[in-house]
Design a protein around this motif. Sequence first.
Motif, PDB file in Angstrom:
ATOM      1  N   ASP A   2      32.775   9.591  20.822  1.00 20.33           N
ATOM      2  CA  ASP A   2      33.182  10.045  22.487  1.00 20.33           C
ATOM      3  C   ASP A   2      33.346  11.524  21.909  1.00 20.33           C
ATOM      4  N   ARG A   3      33.369  12.182  20.863  1.00 20.63           N
ATOM      5  CA  ARG A   3      33.513  13.410  20.550  1.00 20.63           C
ATOM      6  C   ARG A   3      32.237  14.710  21.124  1.00 20.63           C
ATOM      7  N   ASP A   4      32.906  14.953  21.802  1.00 24.24           N
ATOM      8  CA  ASP A   4      31.515  16.493  22.275  1.00 24.24           C
ATOM      9  C   ASP A   4      31.051  17.066  20.930  1.00 24.24           C
ATOM     10  N   PHE A   5      29.875  18.290  21.161  1.00 23.94           N
ATOM     11  CA  PHE A   5      29.494  18.631  19.413  1.00 23.94           C
ATOM     12  C   PHE A   5      28.605  20.073  20.738  1.00 23.94           C
ATOM     13  N   VAL A   6      28.635  20.544  19.324  1.00 27.63           N
ATOM     14  CA  VAL A   6      26.907  21.790  20.055  1.00 27.63           C
ATOM     15  C   VAL A   6      26.439  21.396  18.684  1.00 27.63           C
ATOM     16  N   LEU A   7      25.981  21.346  18.545  1.00 23.14           N
ATOM     17  CA  LEU A   7      25.641  21.636  17.150  1.00 23.14           C
ATOM     18  C   LEU A   7      23.778  22.427  17.098  1.00 23.14           C
ATOM     19  N   GLU A   8      23.689  23.232  16.111  1.00 24.86           N
ATOM     20  CA  GLU A   8      22.946  24.296  16.156  1.00 24.86           C
ATOM     21  C   GLU A   8      21.876  23.329  15.471  1.00 24.86           C
ATOM     22  N   VAL A   9      20.363  23.873  15.958  1.00 25.78           N
ATOM     23  CA  VAL A   9      19.474  23.161  14.779  1.00 25.78           C
ATOM     24  C   VAL A   9      18.720  24.405  14.898  1.00 25.78           C
ATOM     25  N   ALA A  10      17.076  23.316  13.640  1.00 29.94           N
ATOM     26  CA  ALA A  10      16.374  24.276  13.770  1.00 29.94           C
ATOM     27  C   ALA A  10      15.269  24.464  14.858  1.00 29.94           C
ATOM     28  N   PRO A  11      14.281  25.557  14.519  1.00 31.75           N
ATOM     29  CA  PRO A  11      13.488  25.701  15.703  1.00 31.75           C
ATOM     30  C   PRO A  11      12.180  23.922  15.416  1.00 31.75           C
ATOM     31  N   ASP A  12      11.896  23.115  14.432  1.00 31.49           N
ATOM     32  CA  ASP A  12      11.507  22.373  13.745  1.00 31.49           C
ATOM     33  C   ASP A  12      12.329  20.805  14.042  1.00 31.49           C
ATOM     34  N   GLN A  13      13.233  21.434  15.124  1.00 32.78           N
ATOM     35  CA  GLN A  13      14.212  19.931  15.086  1.00 32.78           C
ATOM     36  C   GLN A  13      13.606  19.271  15.997  1.00 32.78           C
ATOM     37  N   PRO A  14      12.889  17.698  14.961  1.00 35.51           N
ATOM     38  CA  PRO A  14      11.767  16.568  16.626  1.00 35.51           C
ATOM     39  C   PRO A  14      12.852  16.238  17.641  1.00 35.51           C
ATOM     40  N   LEU A  15      12.656  15.963  18.236  1.00 39.71           N
ATOM     41  CA  LEU A  15      12.902  15.744  19.824  1.00 39.71           C
ATOM     42  C   LEU A  15      12.095  15.419  20.846  1.00 39.71           C
ATOM     43  N   SER A  16      12.170  15.045  22.142  1.00 39.12           N
ATOM     44  CA  SER A  16      11.269  14.890  23.932  1.00 39.12           C
ATOM     45  C   SER A  16      12.440  15.032  24.510  1.00 39.12           C
TER      46      SER A  16
END
Length: 396
Positions: free
Chosen positions: A237-251
């Motif tokens: 239950d830890r909030d986060f802000v993660l900077e990711v690369a442009p090619d980070q896989p997601l939907s």
Amino acid sequence: MTEEECVLTASAAAEPSPPWPPAQDKECTGIVAYSERVFGHLPRSDQRRWAATYLCGLLRTPGRKTAGRMARHLALSGSAPQALQQFITASAWDCTASRVELARIVSALLPGAVWTVGLVRLRKRGTHSVGLRRRVLTETGQRVDCQVGVGLFLGDGHHSIPVSWRLLLDDAWCGDPERRRRARIPADVTFRPEWALALEMLDELTASGVATTAPLVYRLSHADSACHLVDYLARRDRDFVLEVAPDQPLSAVLPGGAPRAGAPGLPSSAAAVAQADRPAATSTRPGEPQLSMTEVLLSATDPSATANQQTQRLVAEHTGNPRFWITSTHRAGPGTVRALAHHSTVTDAAVRRIHEELGLLDFEGRSFPGWHHHMTLASAAYLYHHPAVPLAPDRM
């Protein structure tokens, strides 16, 4: 403890404590009082006095901060350089309590602080510095021999203070018994990626009751790290802000996780999803960055990673050099997420200051315990020295 460590520790213990602080030096008296709070847990009085002496040397010695130069600047005896070196490299003391105390001080001085992660690359000569390996500097593309330290920081968006450190070790060090013996690497230390070391520090300090609800802001260097981190942090239950690369896989999905109408069935990338939502991007005033926000699910590419099935949000900045953040904060607007992400930039600046001002390159760092001792004292010096974090006696 190895035979060599026993000999060095006995030698350090035999060295008389320094005549410290000079009675007329009020600044040093203040440093000693601060050191007693941070390092007062050390079991021997000579260790506590050498901790205060080393801390004062880091703070007051101009230029290179070798043990010899610090001892000369503080007008200590001729045997003091060896005693200082032995206190750092050979004396057996645990950094954990000092790091917890640093975190407590910072969290009290900077209410609302968040956790960030910073990497320090320490270029070294020779081959014996613990953790040394050939790496490419992302800033220049140059290949250099260096140590990599992973630091956990607390900051408020204007200031960022290091409170704990881990040394990144690869299998060339962890899998070599002779190297481990020479560097005194503990048996329970194995290869772990930088994100795992950051979480280990976060767990350690959270267990001590420090900033237990503060979110984690982290700039990731590998796409596979995101799934590991999101799954781990969501379970706590830890909030986060993660900077990711442009090619980070997601939907892209609807709130709740259902596939979005018109979205492709296969995983896309952060850049593609953000671009599809760009027509809906908003900026509140002229000149402000154009931001978009999309509900997403992460997709695992690493077989050892589990894709967390909780819906996260992708916030993208489209102005200038596009940037992408995955966040668990469902009630914060995109501008707030971007402001939180700025903490990483502040931490980068703090890493540069620590690197330049506190003698990180002047310390050879051959032993694993010595590296941790020096980094903990450097963190304490940085906090005391920081102009925006006054440590008057009534605040200690």
